[in-house]
Write a protein that holds these residues in place. Structure first.
Motif, mmCIF file in Angstrom:
data_model
loop_
_atom_site.group_PDB
_atom_site.id
_atom_site.type_symbol
_atom_site.label_atom_id
_atom_site.label_comp_id
_atom_site.label_asym_id
_atom_site.label_seq_id
_atom_site.Cartn_x
_atom_site.Cartn_y
_atom_site.Cartn_z
ATOM 1 N N HIS A 116 0.788 -1.165 -0.103
ATOM 2 C CA HIS A 116 0.073 -0.086 0.069
ATOM 3 C C HIS A 116 0.852 1.272 0.070
ATOM 4 N N ASP A 117 1.851 1.276 0.694
ATOM 5 C CA ASP A 117 2.817 2.454 0.998
ATOM 6 C C ASP A 117 3.890 2.677 0.014
ATOM 7 N N ILE A 118 4.154 1.307 -0.700
ATOM 8 C CA ILE A 118 5.214 1.423 -1.651
ATOM 9 C C ILE A 118 4.869 0.440 -3.062
ATOM 10 N N PRO A 119 3.778 1.050 -3.722
ATOM 11 C CA PRO A 119 3.340 0.326 -4.590
ATOM 12 C C PRO A 119 4.047 -0.301 -5.685
ATOM 13 N N GLU A 120 5.248 0.318 -5.985
ATOM 14 C CA GLU A 120 6.230 -0.248 -6.929
ATOM 15 C C GLU A 120 6.807 -1.537 -6.728
ATOM 16 N N ARG A 121 6.700 -1.847 -5.286
ATOM 17 C CA ARG A 121 6.907 -3.114 -4.765
ATOM 18 C C ARG A 121 5.898 -4.138 -5.217
ATOM 19 N N THR A 122 4.825 -4.082 -5.549
ATOM 20 C CA THR A 122 3.798 -4.919 -5.645
ATOM 21 C C THR A 122 3.896 -6.126 -6.677
ATOM 22 N N TYR A 123 3.934 -7.086 -6.449
ATOM 23 C CA TYR A 123 4.336 -8.498 -7.424
ATOM 24 C C TYR A 123 3.394 -9.595 -7.152
ATOM 25 N N GLN A 124 3.581 -10.455 -8.397
ATOM 26 C CA GLN A 124 2.727 -11.758 -8.222
ATOM 27 C C GLN A 124 3.737 -12.888 -8.482
ATOM 28 N N SER A 125 3.288 -14.141 -8.071
ATOM 29 C CA SER A 125 3.909 -15.056 -8.383
ATOM 30 C C SER A 125 3.010 -16.510 -8.588
ATOM 31 N N TYR A 126 3.548 -17.383 -9.344
ATOM 32 C CA TYR A 126 2.736 -18.529 -9.748
ATOM 33 C C TYR A 126 3.542 -19.814 -9.689
ATOM 34 N N SER A 127 2.862 -21.057 -9.264
ATOM 35 C CA SER A 127 3.649 -22.375 -9.365
ATOM 36 C C SER A 127 2.800 -23.563 -9.808
ATOM 37 N N LEU A 128 3.346 -24.325 -10.534
ATOM 38 C CA LEU A 128 2.800 -25.558 -10.853
ATOM 39 C C LEU A 128 3.481 -26.721 -10.740
ATOM 40 N N SER A 129 2.985 -27.749 -9.791
ATOM 41 C CA SER A 129 3.746 -28.959 -9.163
ATOM 42 C C SER A 129 3.142 -30.227 -9.538
ATOM 43 N N LEU A 130 3.665 -31.326 -9.644
ATOM 44 C CA LEU A 130 3.212 -32.723 -9.705
ATOM 45 C C LEU A 130 4.109 -33.622 -8.808
ATOM 46 N N LYS A 131 3.341 -34.242 -8.031
ATOM 47 C CA LYS A 131 4.011 -35.461 -7.179
ATOM 48 C C LYS A 131 3.491 -36.590 -7.462
ATOM 49 N N GLN A 132 4.206 -37.576 -7.991
ATOM 50 C CA GLN A 132 3.712 -38.826 -8.414
ATOM 51 C C GLN A 132 3.969 -40.161 -7.435
ATOM 52 N N SER A 133 3.121 -40.757 -6.793
ATOM 53 C CA SER A 133 3.406 -41.775 -6.235
ATOM 54 C C SER A 133 4.082 -43.084 -6.910
ATOM 55 N N LEU A 134 5.098 -43.621 -6.582
ATOM 56 C CA LEU A 134 5.799 -44.741 -7.176
ATOM 57 C C LEU A 134 5.701 -46.053 -6.578
ATOM 58 N N GLY A 135 4.752 -46.061 -5.285
ATOM 59 C CA GLY A 135 4.692 -47.242 -4.737
ATOM 60 C C GLY A 135 5.723 -47.086 -3.524
ATOM 61 N N HIS A 136 5.552 -47.996 -2.425
ATOM 62 C CA HIS A 136 6.237 -48.280 -1.311
ATOM 63 C C HIS A 136 6.885 -47.072 -0.737
ATOM 64 N N TYR A 137 5.874 -46.203 -0.590
ATOM 65 C CA TYR A 137 6.081 -44.687 0.064
ATOM 66 C C TYR A 137 6.964 -43.931 -0.778
ATOM 67 N N ARG A 138 7.514 -44.039 -2.034
ATOM 68 C CA ARG A 138 8.368 -43.530 -2.831
ATOM 69 C C ARG A 138 7.699 -42.363 -4.021
ATOM 70 N N TYR A 139 8.055 -41.296 -3.929
ATOM 71 C CA TYR A 139 7.433 -40.114 -4.648
ATOM 72 C C TYR A 139 8.590 -39.679 -5.778
ATOM 73 N N LEU A 140 8.023 -39.170 -7.025
ATOM 74 C CA LEU A 140 8.739 -38.385 -7.893
ATOM 75 C C LEU A 140 8.024 -37.174 -8.059
ATOM 76 N N SER A 141 8.722 -35.931 -7.741
ATOM 77 C CA SER A 141 8.006 -34.728 -8.177
ATOM 78 C C SER A 141 8.686 -33.890 -8.972
#
Length: 337
Positions: free
Chosen positions: A94-119
């Motif tokens: 609000h007091d320094i509007p130049e600092r305003t920014y956005q961020s985005y993320s997308l991730s996938l976590k795949q179970s491989l069985g036996h409590y193992r995961y690939l991400s």
């Protein structure tokens, strides 16, 4: 026969896609002192000279952060969950509007069985304002303060597995980029880093996570001959402690170490420079037993710089604090059919 096979395949695919969609909407009013990470020297200069920060009048700001998260976990591979996460954040200063920014993320976590995961995942911050810096035109030799913006992104791949029944470890490789807008394009960097994350969950009263990260940042620059590369080490321990009433307190610390590689005496800003940062944030996690999120927090950060040039030590060291509350609503869209 072909029609029956297609119908069975279609039914099987639809069954695998049938999964709930979890979502979370958040709003976070907070206050940040010194969000531009100004040193004591720079704060004094800014108070005496309004043009030092291009007429930015405030060194602190009230901030409103808005977030949205989605989690979808169908069983696409051999009946194992494929957890897809998407998130976006918008931070309005609000007091320094130049600092305003956005961020985005997308991730996938795949179970491989036996409590193992690939991400794997991707995160991007398209534009981030640092401040206005003094730049000298090489043709006219006239100096003027120019806006310094950069964008950054990272892509990673990781493997997670159990150490014991309640303890996990994850290994992750990440590539990051920092791309600066002109006239600061000579600061472009490419970073490659490795992570090890460990989660200890065998105690009823607390859980402990820690992350050890080591990386190298290399110049992605053909505009001048300066060496701005550095090696870095980050340690990020987090402790979740249960308190009476089944509430919890989270203590998240961070230690960052950076050693610049330059030996060019004509570049005192980077040559022989070494810095350390310390951060600590404490968050109260009430046991609300419902869809409402309410988490007050407070944090502190300090950077200490060592350099052969005392002016660099004074210019690049800073401290700041912040406090606020994370509020939100979480629910689920039932996708079973």
């Amino acid at each position: 026969m072909v029609l029956l096979t297609a119908q069975l395949f279609s039914q099987s695919l639809m069954q695998r896609l049938a999964a709930p969609v979890f979502y979370e909407i958040g709003v976070q009013p907070n206050f940040q002192s010194n969000p531009l990470n100004l040193s004591e020297l720079e704060l004094a200069k800014a108070s005496d000279n309004p043009n030092y920060l291009n007429e930015i009048a405030n060194s602190s700001s009230n901030v409103l952060s808005i977030s949205g998260k989605l989690t979808y976990a169908p069983r696409l591979v051999k009946g194992r969950k494929s957890r897809l996460n998407a998130s976006l954040y918008h931070h309005y200063y609000h007091d320094i509007p130049e600092r305003t920014y956005q961020s985005y993320s997308l991730s996938l976590k795949q179970s491989l069985g036996h409590y193992r995961y690939l991400s794997t995942g991707y995160w991007i911050l398209p534009q981030y304002y640092l401040r206005n810096y003094l730049v000298k035109d090489s043709r006219t030799l006239i100096s003027d303060r120019e806006v310094c913006n950069f964008g950054t992104d990272r892509i990673w791949v990781g493997l997670e597995h159990r150490l014991t029944k309640k303890n996990q470890i994850e290994y992750r490789l990440t590539v990051r980029n920092e791309i600066y807008e002109a006239p600061f394009s000579h600061y472009d960097m490419t970073m490659r880093e490795g992570d090890i994350k460990i989660r200890i969950g065998q105690f009823k009263a607390l859980t402990f996570n820690t992350e050890l990260q080591y990386g190298a940042a290399d110049n992605d620059n053909s505009l001048d001959m300066k060496d701005r590369s550095y090696k870095y080490l980050n340690i990020r321990p987090t402790l979740n402690l249960r308190i009476p009433g089944k509430h919890r307190v989270r203590l998240a610390a961070r230690y960052d170490q950076r050693a610049y590689q330059s030996e060019q005496n004509e570049d005192p800003l980077h040559a022989g420079r070494y810095q350390e940062e310390y951060r600590l944030e404490m968050t109260l996690l009430p046991n609300l037993n419902g869809p409402i999120i309410f988490q007050p927090y407070v944090g502190y950060r300090e950077r200490l710089v060592d350099s052969s040039d005392p002016a660099v030590r004074e210019l690049k060291s800073f401290n700041r604090y912040w406090f606020g509350v994370r509020m939100g609503f979480k629910s689920v869209i039932d996708m079973y059919f």
